[in-house]
Design a protein around this motif. Sequence first.
Motif, PDB file in Angstrom:
ATOM      1  N   GLY A 104       0.843  -1.182   0.000  1.00 16.69           N
ATOM      2  CA  GLY A 104       0.000   0.000   0.000  1.00 16.69           C
ATOM      3  C   GLY A 104       0.877   1.229   0.000  1.00 16.69           C
ATOM      4  O   GLY A 104       1.900   1.263   0.706  1.00 16.69           O
ATOM      5  N   PRO A 105       0.546   2.247  -0.780  1.00  9.48           N
ATOM      6  CA  PRO A 105       1.445   3.404  -0.928  1.00  9.48           C
ATOM      7  C   PRO A 105       1.716   4.144   0.375  1.00  9.48           C
ATOM      8  O   PRO A 105       2.804   4.712   0.556  1.00  9.48           O
ATOM      9  N   ASP A 106       0.777   4.145   1.305  1.00  9.30           N
ATOM     10  CA  ASP A 106       0.976   4.868   2.560  1.00  9.30           C
ATOM     11  C   ASP A 106       1.995   4.185   3.474  1.00  9.30           C
ATOM     12  O   ASP A 106       2.466   4.804   4.440  1.00  9.30           O
ATOM     13  N   ASN A 107       2.309   2.942   3.177  1.00  7.10           N
ATOM     14  CA  ASN A 107       3.240   2.181   4.015  1.00  7.10           C
ATOM     15  C   ASN A 107       4.633   2.067   3.395  1.00  7.10           C
ATOM     16  O   ASN A 107       5.428   1.218   3.800  1.00  7.10           O
ATOM     17  N   VAL A 108       4.905   2.891   2.403  1.00  6.87           N
ATOM     18  CA  VAL A 108       6.201   2.868   1.716  1.00  6.87           C
ATOM     19  C   VAL A 108       6.937   4.171   2.003  1.00  6.87           C
ATOM     20  O   VAL A 108       6.383   5.260   1.849  1.00  6.87           O
ATOM     21  N   ARG A 109       8.186   4.058   2.447  1.00  6.46           N
ATOM     22  CA  ARG A 109       9.015   5.232   2.697  1.00  6.46           C
ATOM     23  C   ARG A 109      10.075   5.372   1.600  1.00  6.46           C
ATOM     24  O   ARG A 109      10.406   4.396   0.913  1.00  6.46           O
ATOM     25  N   VAL A 110      10.603   6.557   1.491  1.00  4.50           N
ATOM     26  CA  VAL A 110      11.677   6.800   0.517  1.00  4.50           C
ATOM     27  C   VAL A 110      12.865   5.887   0.812  1.00  4.50           C
ATOM     28  O   VAL A 110      13.485   5.336  -0.107  1.00  4.50           O
ATOM     29  N   ASP A 141      12.818   2.944   2.044  1.00  2.00           N
ATOM     30  CA  ASP A 141      12.493   1.593   1.583  1.00  2.00           C
ATOM     31  C   ASP A 141      12.741   1.458   0.080  1.00  2.00           C
ATOM     32  O   ASP A 141      13.293   0.452  -0.384  1.00  2.00           O
ATOM     33  N   ILE A 142      12.336   2.472  -0.664  1.00  2.00           N
ATOM     34  CA  ILE A 142      12.511   2.444  -2.126  1.00  2.00           C
ATOM     35  C   ILE A 142      13.994   2.453  -2.474  1.00  2.00           C
ATOM     36  O   ILE A 142      14.454   1.685  -3.334  1.00  2.00           O
ATOM     37  N   SER A 145      21.387   4.999  -2.186  1.00  2.00           N
ATOM     38  CA  SER A 145      21.173   5.736  -0.945  1.00  2.00           C
ATOM     39  C   SER A 145      19.951   6.642  -1.077  1.00  2.00           C
ATOM     40  O   SER A 145      19.562   7.018  -2.193  1.00  2.00           O
ATOM     41  N   PRO A 146      19.333   7.026   0.046  1.00  2.00           N
ATOM     42  CA  PRO A 146      18.223   7.991  -0.011  1.00  2.00           C
ATOM     43  C   PRO A 146      18.631   9.306  -0.685  1.00  2.00           C
ATOM     44  O   PRO A 146      17.814   9.934  -1.358  1.00  2.00           O
ATOM     45  N   ARG A 147      19.877   9.700  -0.499  1.00  2.66           N
ATOM     46  CA  ARG A 147      20.337  10.921  -1.151  1.00  2.66           C
ATOM     47  C   ARG A 147      20.314  10.779  -2.669  1.00  2.66           C
ATOM     48  O   ARG A 147      19.926  11.709  -3.379  1.00  2.66           O
ATOM     49  N   THR A 148      20.745   9.620  -3.147  1.00  3.20           N
ATOM     50  CA  THR A 148      20.682   9.367  -4.595  1.00  3.20           C
ATOM     51  C   THR A 148      19.240   9.386  -5.072  1.00  3.20           C
ATOM     52  O   THR A 148      18.930   9.921  -6.149  1.00  3.20           O
ATOM     53  N   TYR A 149      18.356   8.794  -4.282  1.00  2.53           N
ATOM     54  CA  TYR A 149      16.928   8.806  -4.633  1.00  2.53           C
ATOM     55  C   TYR A 149      16.445  10.236  -4.858  1.00  2.53           C
ATOM     56  O   TYR A 149      15.742  10.525  -5.837  1.00  2.53           O
TER      57      TYR A 149
END
Length: 298
Positions: free
Chosen positions: A31-37, A39-40, A47-51
């Motif tokens: 579910g989209p509400d249960n996904v964090r950056v 996690d992706i 890394s989150p910074r690359t994201y």
Amino acid sequence: MARRTGLREQKKQATRKALREAALRLALERGPDNVRVDDIAEAAGVSPRTYNNYFASREQAIVAAVTAERESRVAEAVAARPPSVRLADAVIDAIVEQYTDPGEEHAAALLMITTRPALREAFVHAPASMELPLAAAIASRLATRRRAGETADTAGASAAAGAPAADGALAAAGASARDGGAAPVQDGAREGGGAGESEGRAGGRGHDADAVRGADADRNGDAVRGADADRDGDAARDDTARVLAAAVAAAVRVAIDRWVGRPGAASASGLVVPSGSLPDLLRAALAPLVPALDAAER
């Protein structure tokens, strides 16, 4: 250098694709509400910074998994239409075709996107990414139409100029035949005029050289002016294509916004679901642009 640039761009495209595919997969699973950056980014191996260098939000990444290829396919479809097809028809048909056939693999994703307000908002604004590729496709079609028009004009002018020249040659030949050829030159006239003719030829050569230099200068000036005119024409064509592409993207955005968010579309659960015919909404939104698309081809 060009090879390194190409490889770098390919790596960036691969990273972008991995991120959007990971975002969609996790959103469908959890579910989209249960996904964090985070996690992706972890699922894509970055890394989150690359994201954050690629997407501004998780919603943008999820939506991009469905829309990323569509915008480039619209431009490809416009470019693939035969030159004889009117630009307005090529653009509208390509838009309707690509925006109303998401494919079986994206059916569940599209349902999720259009029934979640945050995802729906990102989906509505996704058409903006079509502007650059669509502008390039429109500019290419306008250039092809211009070259075809110039070729036709040149052929017509050559045919028109050739007819009087042929008529003049025939008339000169007829006059020569009637006169019986050139009159004989008397010996005295030849001897007395020899020195004058020599001086005349020398002066004539000087005048001829001046004429050649003048003709060269005229040709060079014409070439420079022609090149400047071509550059100005290309710039104007590219600007026109960009304006038209931006207007098309805006019209598509209006149609999608009406499709997913029109009043009275809320379901019993409170979710907003698409209503109406998207092809009809797209054609209606694009209809005001037809005169401008037609004018660009003239």
